[in-house]
Design an enzyme around this catalytic site. Structure first.
Site, PDB file in Angstrom:
ATOM      1  CG  HIS A   1      -0.153   0.141   2.556  1.00 11.03           C
ATOM      2  ND1 HIS A   1       0.338  -0.709   3.412  1.00 11.03           N
ATOM      3  CD2 HIS A   1       0.314   1.234   3.189  1.00 11.03           C
ATOM      4  CE1 HIS A   1       0.783  -0.412   4.169  1.00 11.03           C
ATOM      5  NE2 HIS A   1       0.855   0.941   4.370  1.00 11.03           N
TER       6      HIS A   1
HETATM    7  N1  UDP Z   1      -2.191  -6.147   9.382  1.00 16.79           N
HETATM    8  C1  UDP Z   1      -3.743  -6.457   9.557  1.00 16.79           C
HETATM    9  N2  UDP Z   1      -4.475  -6.531   8.536  1.00 16.79           N
HETATM   10  C2  UDP Z   1      -4.187  -6.654   7.214  1.00 16.79           C
HETATM   11  C3  UDP Z   1      -2.879  -6.105   6.878  1.00 16.79           C
HETATM   12  C4  UDP Z   1      -1.746  -5.902   7.947  1.00 16.79           C
HETATM   13  O1  UDP Z   1      -3.807  -6.292  10.628  1.00 16.79           O
HETATM   14  O2  UDP Z   1      -5.151  -6.763   6.511  1.00 16.79           O
HETATM   15  C5  UDP Z   1      -1.282  -5.894  10.046  1.00 16.79           C
HETATM   16  C6  UDP Z   1      -0.091  -6.471   9.924  1.00 16.79           C
HETATM   17  O3  UDP Z   1       0.189  -8.075  10.429  1.00 16.79           O
HETATM   18  C7  UDP Z   1       1.062  -5.836  10.658  1.00 16.79           C
HETATM   19  C8  UDP Z   1       0.507  -4.178  10.443  1.00 16.79           C
HETATM   20  O4  UDP Z   1      -0.988  -4.595  10.294  1.00 16.79           O
HETATM   21  O5  UDP Z   1       0.957  -5.825  12.054  1.00 16.79           O
HETATM   22  C9  UDP Z   1       1.305  -3.369   9.441  1.00 16.79           C
HETATM   23  O6  UDP Z   1       0.377  -2.495   9.140  1.00 16.79           O
HETATM   24  P1  UDP Z   1       0.668  -1.341   8.079  1.00 16.79           P
HETATM   25  O7  UDP Z   1       1.384  -2.301   6.819  1.00 16.79           O
HETATM   26  O8  UDP Z   1      -0.351  -0.679   7.719  1.00 16.79           O
HETATM   27  O9  UDP Z   1       2.019  -0.313   8.462  1.00 16.79           O
HETATM   28  P2  UDP Z   1       3.712  -0.468   8.568  1.00 16.79           P
HETATM   29  O10 UDP Z   1       3.855  -1.729   9.418  1.00 16.79           O
HETATM   30  O11 UDP Z   1       4.237  -0.598   7.304  1.00 16.79           O
HETATM   31  O12 UDP Z   1       4.179   0.587   9.149  1.00 16.79           O
END
Ligand code: UDP
Length: 358
Positions: free
Chosen positions: A207
């Site tokens: 995303h």
């Molecule tokens: N995650 C979730 N549902 C989804 C996709 C991802 O709960 O449909 C969780 C994933 O397991 C991880 C977190 O969201 O713990 C990651 O969030 P995101 O990708 O939005 O942010 P980033 O980690 O890149 O800051």
């Protein structure tokens, strides 16, 4: 002590869940949700599933450009801080909510504790990198997840405010990833209807602006996914659902299951049971590592160098050929390497704030 925590985005809810439960045993926590993520399955579902206390304030601020969103949050957070007068402001990660809260608190001379401090990509076009650098430099207590984060702090002259506590995402993964069975998960498909999780599958999340702002990049990613051995489950972030659905329809995809975002209990369980993880998420890369899964990261910079040791996690550009080449060089993971702490980061975070005092 009175500690005011600011959260706004999905990964922050997960970290706050484990820390808040420890914090509230001894201290008063005021929880502020900026509203950055607001859909039920990006926000409230996490509060419900992880028993996060309801926010004391929900600022309802989301959308707009980076500057606009951060500016609106800054205005509202300053008012909340002036009213609440907390002893500490507790911040997680690298979102616009983190940066806005850091700026508001620093100008009011309220000490800031930044969790996930010292994480660096050295890529200044990555919007989160700006948020990390600015937040660290105005914070009083910099809590790092890994040795490499501590090294980065040293390089920027921040080491005297830094402390290694481990990664609260690891705490969360240990606590929550066994609470669902894959067979109980029902995916809500983006084009309507539901689906079960196949026995063998790859787990894709994608995303980031870098990968989803242009049809061409998504097309290339999907082209690679169509050639994988197992079906690909892709829970799509609201920011790129419309584009993903349009591109997928145009390409007549048969191998990629586009779903609405799942809750954390489901996501952690899906990582544990996946054959392969493909992601541009900082959190999911680490979870793949925690679960001993091979991972391809769709970014051109390293966020978590520890996960990359021995080709267990490899970077790929959003090009089908590159993604497939990188999948081919992934190596099995050895289980005896634990760079993200001992699963007690939440306790250490609270102890660090207590030790720093009022
Ligand atoms: N995650 C979730 N549902 C989804 C996709 C991802 O709960 O449909 C969780 C994933 O397991 C991880 C977190 O969201 O713990 C990651 O969030 P995101 O990708 O939005 O942010 P980033 O980690 O890149 O800051």
């Amino acid at each position: 002590m009175k500690i005011l925590t600011v959260v706004g985005a999905r990964p922050q809810f997960i970290k706050a869940a484990v820390v808040s439960h420890v914090l509230r045993k001894k201290h008063q926590e005021v929880l502020v949700h900026t509203g950055q993520h607001f859909d039920y399955n990006m926000s409230q579902q996490f509060f419900d599933e992880l028993s996060i206390p309801a926010p004391d304030y929900n600022l309802g601020i989301s959308g707009g450009s980076h500057g606009e969103m951060t500016g609106r949050m800054l205005i509202e957070l300053e008012k909340v801080l002036q009213k609440e007068q907390p002893d500490w402001v507790l911040l997680y990660g690298d979102t616009n909510s983190t940066l806005a809260a850091a700026l508001a608190a620093a100008k009011l001379h309220i000490p800031i504790c930044h969790v996930e401090a010292g994480t660096r990509t050295h890529c200044r076009t990555n919007p989160e990198e700006i948020n990390r650098i600015c937040t660290d430099h105005v914070s009083s207590l910099l809590l790092g997840c890994t040795d490499s984060a501590m090294d980065e702090m040293k390089c920027e002259g921040l080491a005297d405010r830094g402390l290694l506590v481990g990664d609260p995402m690891y705490d969360a993964f240990l606590e929550y990833s066994g609470k669902r069975e894959v067979t109980d998960i029902e995916l809500q498909l983006l084009n309507g209807g539901t689906a079960e999780i196949p026995e063998k599958y790859c787990y894709l999340t994608c995303h980031r602006e870098e990968n989803t702002n242009r049809d061409e990049d998504l097309q290339e990613i999907f082209k690679a996914m169509e050639q994988l051995e197992f079906p690909v489950i892709y829970p799509v972030h609201p920011r790129n659902q419309a584009r993903a659905l349009r591109v997928a329809r145009k390409m007549l995809l048969t191998h990629v299951i586009l779903a609405k975002p799942v809750g954390y209990l489901e996501s952690a369980c899906m990582v544990k049971n996946a054959q392969l993880v493909i992601t541009d998420s900082g959190g999911l890369q680490r979870e793949a590592f925690f679960a001993g899964k091979k991972c391809v990261t769709l970014l051109d910079f390293v966020v978590w160098p520890e996960t990359m040791v021995g080709n267990r996690n490899v970077l790929a550009r959003p090009k089908a050929e590159d993604i497939l080449e990188k999948i081919a060089i992934l190596q099995e993971v050895s289980a005896d390497y634990h760079p993200f702490g001992d699963g007690h980061a939440a306790d250490k975070i609270v102890q660090a704030i207590e030790a720093a005092g009022k």
